[in-house]
Design an enzyme around this catalytic site. Structure first.
Site, short mmCIF file in Angstrom:
data_model
loop_
_atom_site.label_atom_id
_atom_site.label_comp_id
_atom_site.label_asym_id
_atom_site.label_seq_id
_atom_site.Cartn_x
_atom_site.Cartn_y
_atom_site.Cartn_z
N TRP A 189 54.90 40.94 -44.01
CA TRP A 189 56.21 40.91 -44.65
C TRP A 189 56.44 39.49 -45.17
O TRP A 189 56.21 38.52 -44.45
CB TRP A 189 57.36 41.29 -43.70
N GLU A 230 55.16 45.63 -45.73
CA GLU A 230 56.57 45.98 -45.52
C GLU A 230 57.44 45.57 -46.71
O GLU A 230 57.51 44.42 -47.10
CB GLU A 230 57.10 45.27 -44.26
N LYS A 232 61.23 45.51 -48.89
CA LYS A 232 62.63 45.19 -48.58
C LYS A 232 63.46 45.32 -49.86
O LYS A 232 62.95 45.12 -50.96
CB LYS A 232 62.67 43.77 -48.03
N ASP A 263 61.10 49.83 -42.83
CA ASP A 263 62.11 49.25 -41.94
C ASP A 263 63.44 49.95 -42.23
O ASP A 263 63.87 50.02 -43.39
CB ASP A 263 62.20 47.74 -42.20
N HIS A 266 65.97 48.30 -44.60
CA HIS A 266 65.50 47.74 -45.87
C HIS A 266 65.76 48.59 -47.09
O HIS A 266 65.06 48.48 -48.10
CB HIS A 266 64.01 47.38 -45.75
N HIS A 290 59.70 50.19 -38.63
CA HIS A 290 60.49 49.15 -38.00
C HIS A 290 61.82 49.80 -37.70
O HIS A 290 62.69 49.89 -38.57
CB HIS A 290 60.65 47.93 -38.92
N ASP A 298 71.41 44.61 -43.89
CA ASP A 298 70.21 44.59 -43.05
C ASP A 298 70.40 43.64 -41.88
O ASP A 298 69.78 42.59 -41.78
CB ASP A 298 69.03 44.15 -43.95
N ASP A 300 69.97 44.03 -38.58
CA ASP A 300 69.08 44.10 -37.43
C ASP A 300 69.83 44.19 -36.10
O ASP A 300 69.51 43.48 -35.15
CB ASP A 300 68.09 42.91 -37.44
N ASP A 330 62.48 46.54 -34.66
CA ASP A 330 62.78 45.29 -35.36
C ASP A 330 64.28 45.06 -35.37
O ASP A 330 64.98 45.47 -36.30
CB ASP A 330 62.21 45.32 -36.80
C1 RNT Z 1 62.56 41.03 -42.34
C2 RNT Z 1 61.60 42.07 -41.89
C3 RNT Z 1 60.55 41.60 -40.91
C4 RNT Z 1 61.09 40.67 -39.85
C5 RNT Z 1 60.10 40.31 -38.78
C6 RNT Z 1 60.57 39.20 -37.92
O1 RNT Z 1 63.60 41.54 -43.06
O2 RNT Z 1 62.29 43.15 -41.36
O3 RNT Z 1 59.92 42.70 -40.36
O4 RNT Z 1 62.23 41.17 -39.26
O5 RNT Z 1 58.88 40.05 -39.34
ZN ZN Z 2 61.09 44.68 -40.42
#
Ligand code: RNT
Ligand code: ZN
Length: 422
Positions: A189, A230, A232, A263, A266, A290, A298, A300, A330
């Site tokens: 990523w 990955e 986004k 993710d 994302h 993720h 986003d 988290d 994640d």
């Molecule tokens: C960032 C991505 C990625 C990170 C990690 C720490 O938006 O989601 O996966 O969260 O690599």
């Molecule tokens: Zn991620």
């Protein structure tokens, strides 16, 4: 404890009979659940800090908020915290490590100089715990990522630096996977993108594609290492344009048969990655999830047992996609006890999978016969089936606390261990 166990076993036998009437074998569901590893992300334990001691603050447009006391400051503390979390989560799981969590001692080891020996402490720990590991190059929180571009950077010297880092990461992952007897998924990523509207959206993507080709040139043994990419939608500071968008990586993964990482945070806020699985898995060999929870963006947040999570789990179980899905977490919340964060998010992910494994076959039958009234009625009724009794029995059978009893252990640990940290 003994009394709690008795009531758990009584509730379980009632639940077992109820499910059996609907043609569901609860023992088989628990057995299937025990075979699903979740990759716990090391970065919940220290707010995505890493151990480079470089003084760099978190970059790449990802952000952690909160200052709950007790975060892990050293690899040993982080491993001890993960041990604690794993002792509260039923089943056998994995650890997902980021490259900047290597053990570099007092030496300055730049990202392109990382080698397997910097990860031997983690490998020994994983071996002792009989768990597999996954890996990630760290393309953020670094001066050479400070202007928001890495593998797609206009300057060749910067691109080459990050290519070297990703190549080194794949080699390390292969050593890890070989040592542990299980392939280490290596997820790339990068934060690349721009705050405001770019004129040229194409050239950075061409450069990213070329850089990735270089990163992946060397064929590594898939028994030891697997590549994933990955995408986004946007990040802080890359609101208008992200080089590695969904279309970019979906195309790249299909063309090169790489693992596609989805993710949950994302995409657009009303978009659920659950609906993507049955499409992308027609064309890519496997996916990496993720599992995360975005709140308005986003963000988290710790994963809760919400509709988005139920839908992901249902899609995987209903379509028998688990064997082609690597499940990783994640999220990073620094405003609550970090061990509790891992425990809550991982247990929720497992609960969602258990609920999906306990789905009454009548739902599918109703759909097949075109009876959508019954499908909806059964779907809603299934929400109040006694899966909680099965979950508690599963926890007890795996020697981890049932119900909320894990929290007592986290609180005790917080008082005796985390509270002593500076
Ligand atoms: C960032 C991505 C990625 C990170 C990690 C720490 O938006 O989601 O996966 O969260 O690599
Ligand atoms: Zn991620």
């Amino acid at each position: 404890m003994a009394r709690a166990s008795k009531s758990i076993s009584q509730s379980y036998s009632t639940a077992k009979a109820r499910y059996a009437e609907m043609g569901i074998n609860t023992e088989a569901a628990m057995d299937a659940l025990s075979k699903i590893p979740i990759s716990l992300h090391c970065w919940q334990g220290d707010d995505v800090g890493g151990f480079e001691n470089s003084g760099e603050s978190l970059g790449g447009g990802i952000a952690v908020t909160g200052n709950y006391p007790g975060k892990a400051r050293t690899p040993d503390e982080l491993r001890a915290d993960i041990d604690m979390a794993l002792s509260l989560i039923p089943g056998k799981h994995r650890l997902n490590l980021h490259a900047f969590y290597g053990e570099f001692g007092s030496k300055k080891v730049d990202r392109n100089e990382i080698r397997p020996e910097h990860f031997s402490g983690w490998i020994d720990w994983a071996k002792a715990n009989h768990i597999g590991m996954d890996f990630n190059p760290t393309c953020f929180s670094h001066p050479k990522a400070a202007d928001g571009f890495t593998l797609s950077h206009p300057k060749k010297t910067i691109r080459d630096f990050w290519i070297e880092h990703c190549v080194a990461s794949r080699e390390i992952a292969a050593v890890i996977g070989k040592a542990l007897g299980s392939p280490a998924v290596t997820n790339v990523w990068i934060p690349d993108g721009s705050k405001d509207t770019p004129v040229d959206r194409l050239a950075p993507r061409q450069r990213l594609s070329n850089s990735l080709d270089k990163v992946f040139t060397k064929k590594l043994n898939p028994k030891h290492q697997l590549d994933s990419v990955e995408c986004k939608l946007f990040g802080i500071g890359s609101e208008s344009y992200v080089v590695g968008s969904h279309e970019f990586y979906m195309g790249y993964a299909i063309k090169n048969q790489k693992i596609l990482c989805l993710d949950a945070g994302h995409f657009h806020p009303t978009e659920n990655i659950a609906d993507k699985l049955s499409s992308v898995l027609l064309y890519v060999p496997s996916v990496l999830l993720h599992v995360s929870r975005g709140v308005r963006w986003d963000s988290d947040h710790v994963v809760t047992l919400n509709d988005a999570l139920h839908e992901i789990a249902s899609e995987l179980v209903r379509n028998q996609l688990l064997s082609r899905t690597h499940i990783g977490l994640d999220f990073f919340d620094a405003s609550i006890n970090r061990i509790a964060a891992w425990t809550i998010g991982t247990r929720n992910t497992l609960k969602a999978l258990l609920i999906a494994l306990l789905e009454p076959p009548a739902l599918r039958e109703a759909e097949k016969s075109g009876d959508f009234t019954s499908r909806l009625a059964l779907m809603e009724d299934a929400k109040s089936l006694p899966w909680g009794a099965v979950w508690d029995a599963y926890c007890e059978s795996r020697n981890v606390p049932a119900g909320i009893r894990w929290l007592t252990e986290v609180k005790r640990h917080e008082a005796s261990v985390l509270g002593r940290r500076g």
